[in-house]
Design a protein around this motif. Structure first.
Motif, PDB file in Angstrom:
ATOM      1  N   TYR A 127      -0.627  -2.173  -1.716  1.00 50.70           N
ATOM      2  CA  TYR A 127       0.648  -1.932  -2.398  1.00 50.70           C
ATOM      3  C   TYR A 127       1.247  -3.230  -2.939  1.00 50.70           C
ATOM      4  O   TYR A 127       1.293  -4.241  -2.241  1.00 50.70           O
ATOM      5  CB  TYR A 127       1.628  -1.258  -1.438  1.00 50.70           C
ATOM      6  N   ALA A 135       6.085   3.733  -4.714  1.00 48.12           N
ATOM      7  CA  ALA A 135       4.844   3.736  -3.934  1.00 48.12           C
ATOM      8  C   ALA A 135       4.681   5.012  -3.125  1.00 48.12           C
ATOM      9  O   ALA A 135       3.585   5.591  -3.056  1.00 48.12           O
ATOM     10  CB  ALA A 135       4.813   2.515  -3.015  1.00 48.12           C
ATOM     11  N   GLY A 195      -0.162  -4.221   2.211  1.00 48.32           N
ATOM     12  CA  GLY A 195       0.725  -4.401   1.068  1.00 48.32           C
ATOM     13  C   GLY A 195       1.205  -5.827   1.001  1.00 48.32           C
ATOM     14  O   GLY A 195       1.164  -6.561   1.992  1.00 48.32           O
ATOM     15  N   GLY A 216       5.495  -4.391   0.163  1.00 49.68           N
ATOM     16  CA  GLY A 216       4.430  -3.400   0.070  1.00 49.68           C
ATOM     17  C   GLY A 216       3.851  -3.019   1.418  1.00 49.68           C
ATOM     18  O   GLY A 216       3.236  -1.960   1.563  1.00 49.68           O
ATOM     19  N   ALA A 255       2.485   0.617   2.981  1.00 50.11           N
ATOM     20  CA  ALA A 255       1.230   0.781   3.721  1.00 50.11           C
ATOM     21  C   ALA A 255       1.473   1.507   5.043  1.00 50.11           C
ATOM     22  O   ALA A 255       0.667   2.349   5.464  1.00 50.11           O
ATOM     23  CB  ALA A 255       0.578  -0.578   3.968  1.00 50.11           C
ATOM     24  N   GLU A 309      -4.968  -0.215  -6.057  1.00 46.83           N
ATOM     25  CA  GLU A 309      -3.670  -0.901  -6.042  1.00 46.83           C
ATOM     26  C   GLU A 309      -2.609   0.071  -6.538  1.00 46.83           C
ATOM     27  O   GLU A 309      -2.786   0.724  -7.576  1.00 46.83           O
ATOM     28  CB  GLU A 309      -3.680  -2.119  -6.955  1.00 46.83           C
TER      29      GLU A 309
END
Length: 317
Positions: free
Chosen positions: A7, A73, A92, A96, A100, A280
């Protein structure tokens, strides 16, 4: 196929991100609308309006960037899960990492968004009224970057600090801290042979000791959270690998906000574990470039738009 999902982090946000998903997929639309309701007790943002219309200056403010990026996300991850696509390994970049943890089932959608809104708020408060900066250093080895930061910190007697914040890929390391210290370290690194120094569009000295107040506040929040066992393998930012049984998710997240992010190590760890395909998720394709510069023989897909998503689903099918 052994699949990794990674991420994107702060700095990749853009005005218009997710608009095509919002218009086409009901699950994504519900996620974005619900995100606005979830974060309103922490931050006064309309996630859809800010993500789709800007202004870019506000979207780039960490208080708003973090919920917007994580909502995007989560929405895309739901679409992947609906197609039966789930990670064997996930991680991530900085914020991020929270996405995850959602992908792995460690935290649910509402709790992730609540925590990330508070994280953004606490990080903004920690850096308030302090001239700060983050720069990407291109073409310098880890040891040289660390030497530059140590030299400047000693020269400034720790009154101002600069630290390596992100180890993104071979030849790209982000430094972070007080603006005066980052500028001095940048000059040192140019003299030492760094190819380029690029300022980043972020609003704080992330992943440095200056974020300790944010880490302390997050630690208090984590005491109220039930972290579930992951259903995929999570690679943590401050380790560059999976955690040991003795390590707790809460302590690692507390540490993460004020410590270096080892993305390069995380990607190598996945590849060494047999991951041959990585997706990604997030605006832009920066992490895909990092992956391609870090490991060979890994197929990389980047999902930023509906077109990206549908093309990836076709190829994986």
């Amino acid at each position: 196929m052994k699949l990794g999902i990674v991420y994107a982090g702060q700095g990749s946000q853009r005005v218009g991100m997710g608009k095509d998903f919002y218009d086409k997929y009901e699950d994504f639309r519900e996620t974005i609308d619900k995100a606005t309701e979830t974060v309103k007790g922490v931050t006064d943002m309309d996630v859809a309006k800010l993500s789709f219309e800007g202004p870019v200056e506000q979207l780039s403010d960490t208080r708003y960037t973090q919920p917007a990026m994580v909502a995007f996300a989560i929405g895309v991850t739901k679409l992947l899960h609906k197609k039966g696509i789930k990670a064997d390994y996930t991680c991530g970049l900085s914020l991020g990492e929270y996405s995850a943890l959602y992908e792995a089932g460690v935290l649910d959608e509402e709790k992730i968004l609540e925590l990330i809104a508070k994280r953004g708020k606490y990080m903004a408060e920690a850096a308030a009224d302090r001239p700060v900066k983050m720069c990407a250093v291109l073409g310098a080895e880890r040891e040289v970057v660390k030497e530059a930061c140590d030299y400047v910190n000693n020269a400034l007697c720790q009154e101002f600090i600069v630290q390596p914040a992100n180890y993104n890929c071979p030849g790209q390391i982000v430094i972070s801290g007080d603006a005066v210290a980052v500028d001095k370290a940048s000059a040192y690194l140019k003299d030492a042979g760094a190819k380029r120094i690029l300022p980043l569009k972020v609003s704080g000295p992330f992943h440095t000791k200056l974020m300790k107040p944010a880490g302390d506040k997050l630690a208090n929040e984590f005491e109220k959270v039930d972290f579930k066992n992951p259903n995929s393998k999570v690679i943590f930012n401050c380790l560059g690998k999976e955690k040991s049984p003795e390590e707790s998710v809460s302590k690692l997240l507390e540490k993460q906000v004020q410590s270096s992010v080892y993305l390069e190590d995380s990607i190598k760890y996945m590849a060494d574990a047999g991951v041959d395909t990585i997706i990604e998720i997030g605006p832009g394709k920066a992490i895909s470039k990092f992956i391609n510069k870090t490991v060979d023989n890994v197929k990389v897909y980047s999902i930023d738009t509906v077109e990206d998503f549908e093309k990836t689903m076709e190829e994986l099918a």
